[in-house]
Design an enzyme around this catalytic site. Structure first.
Site, short mmCIF file in Angstrom:
data_model
loop_
_atom_site.label_atom_id
_atom_site.label_comp_id
_atom_site.label_asym_id
_atom_site.label_seq_id
_atom_site.Cartn_x
_atom_site.Cartn_y
_atom_site.Cartn_z
N SER A 1 0.79 -1.23 0.00
CA SER A 1 0.00 0.00 0.00
C SER A 1 0.82 1.28 0.00
CB SER A 1 -0.96 0.01 1.20
OG SER A 1 -2.07 -0.83 0.95
N LYS B 1 -0.01 3.69 -2.70
CA LYS B 1 -1.03 4.74 -2.62
C LYS B 1 -0.44 6.14 -2.50
CE LYS B 1 -4.71 1.86 -0.62
NZ LYS B 1 -4.03 0.57 -0.34
N SER C 1 -5.98 3.54 4.48
CA SER C 1 -5.45 2.75 3.35
C SER C 1 -6.55 2.02 2.60
CB SER C 1 -4.40 1.75 3.85
OG SER C 1 -3.60 1.29 2.80
#
Length: 467
Positions: A103, A106, A163
């Site tokens: 993640s 992101k 997230s």
């Protein structure tokens, strides 16, 4: 210094005598003088216009030193520590190896969305309608349903704090029309930033197999990014969007009124967690971002950034063994930076460089122009260091300028270098050498008198050398 002063006095005497001789000669005729002057000026221009001068200074001082990173005992696949304003790497453990970032991907989505808002293309208050791809996203999510509507700001917070994969995809589709088109933007932005290993297949960091089948890319590849590239991405976030902490430092966020529990920030190291029972052991002074990541392929990753006493550092650790370990390892990395380094301006702007104080100017009211550096130079120094071991190498493009010369005209460069024992790389900064003042073009009579005076000064010198 004494020799230089003596030479200057001799030139003054020579030019005085030459001027007296000139007065006498001018009483008879100026024609020979004009002829001599013209010949001399052309020769000077031809012989100096392409000259180039270089110089290097060195010191014999003992090099500054910092502790070896080996003593940190880091348990990571890779790690890096970067200071964003100088770009200096303070710690590097396999930081150029491309690995699954999970993640942390992101962060690129965050950057692009923030850029779109900054440029006025979209607004934080725009309403986004959730589509099929976002609604079918798995993993960390806020359970968006197809047709749900939320503002860009709400979805951005869900992405940055929780997230949320579904919120991330919804934003990507809103910005670019489809996630696939947004991924194209991500990869183009990575190239522009100089990220050498980064390759994105989606906006979230999910593995290809975990994406909704209908929306998977045809190419059988996975998202990868090195710790160095992740640090570079964080650098762009903090430098281009200094308000980033308005989102990343939110400890918890209630996405919908009907939600029983708020979204809790996955970043346990936030300074605001110092009074939270479950997280206070991880809270870190000055830490206000950036992004965690975890998949089975990536392990536990974390890109963090903290600021203390006006100095910000960026840390990335990848491939740690547990959720808590990524923060423990990050603490070691950041402590290493804050305990051992400080950023200092070692050369102010408009500084002179020894041996390169002036440059000759032809056909000007003044015969030379002072030259100085155009920008300040800062280095990461070991705490308490004076920076005495800094060396420089200067290059002048030409030994002679022709008037008129504008102020701030670039005439060369100077590269400052600094080596610290215990660091992998030498620090270097190159700045321009520029003229400190304007030099106006002289009138024809002044040039004529100067040429004749110089001719007789040279003649006097030649006669003197005969005896």
């Amino acid at each position: 210094m004494i020799e230089k002063s003596a030479r200057k006095k001799r030139k003054i005497v020579q030019r005085t005598i030459a001027s007296l001789m000139l007065v006498n000669i001018l009483g008879f005729s100026t024609v020979p003088a004009v002829s001599f002057a013209t010949s001399h000026l052309v020769a000077t221009a031809e012989t100096t216009s392409t000259d180039e001068t270089e110089a290097t200074t060195t010191t014999n001082s003992k090099p500054d030193k910092v502790p070896s990173i080996d003593q940190l005992g880091l348990e990571v696949k890779s790690a890096v520590l970067l200071e964003p304003t100088t770009g200096q790497i303070l710690l590097n453990i396999d930081a150029d190896v491309a690995l699954p970032p999970a993640s942390m991907t992101k962060m690129m989505t965050e950057y692009i969305v923030a850029e779109q808002v900054k440029q006025g293309i979209i607004s934080w208050d725009d309403v986004v309608t959730v589509r099929e791809n976002a609604a079918k996203s798995v993993g960390s999510r806020i359970f968006l349903a197809e047709g749900d509507q939320h503002t860009v700001r709400e979805l951005y917070i869900a992405m940055a704090v929780g997230s949320a994969n579904d919120a991330t995809v919804a934003l990507a589709e809103y910005v670019a029309g489809s996630e696939a088109e947004f991924v194209t933007m991500m990869n183009e932005t990575a190239k522009q930033m100089g990220m050498e290993t980064a390759f994105f297949i989606n906006s979230t960091g999910l593995s290809r197999a975990d994406m909704p089948e209908k929306f998977r890319p045809q190419e059988d590849r996975e998202t990868v990014m090195s710790a160095m590239d992740a640090a570079l991405l964080v650098k762009h976030i903090v430098m281009d969007h200094p308000d980033f902490a308005e989102f990343t430092a939110i400890p918890s966020y209630k996405f919908r009124e009907r939600d029983k529990d708020p979204i809790i920030n996955y970043n346990w190291m936030l300074e605001s967690n110092k009074d939270i029972t479950n997280f206070k052991a991880y809270a870190y002074e000055g830490l206000d971002g950036m992004k965690t990541g975890h998949t089975s392929a990536a392990g536990y990753c974390f890109a963090g950034t903290a600021e203390r006493d006006g100095m910000r550092l960026i840390s990335v650790v990848m491939g740690t063994k547990s959720e808590g370990a990524r923060f423990q390892e990050t603490r070691k990395v950041l402590d290493y930076g804050f305990d051992n380094f400080e950023i200092k301006e070692v050369v102010p702007a408009q500084s002179t460089v020894e041996g390169f104080e002036n440059i000759q100017v032809s056909k000007g009211k003044a015969t030379e122009a002072a030259i100085v550096t155009d920008k300040p130079v800062s280095f990461m120094l070991p705490k308490g260091s004076s920076g005495a071991n800094i060396n420089f190498e200067a290059t002048i493009d030409s030994n002679n300028l022709t008037a008129p010369v504008a102020k701030d005209t670039k005439v060369g460069t100077v590269t400052y270098s600094y080596t610290v024992e215990g660091m992998d790389s030498e620090q270097t900064v190159t700045v321009n050498l520029i003229t400190a003042d304007e030099v106006e073009k002289a009138g024809w009579f002044k040039l004529l008198m100067r040429a004749i005076s110089q001719f007789f000064a040279d003649l006097f010198e030649s006669i003197k050398n005969l005896f």
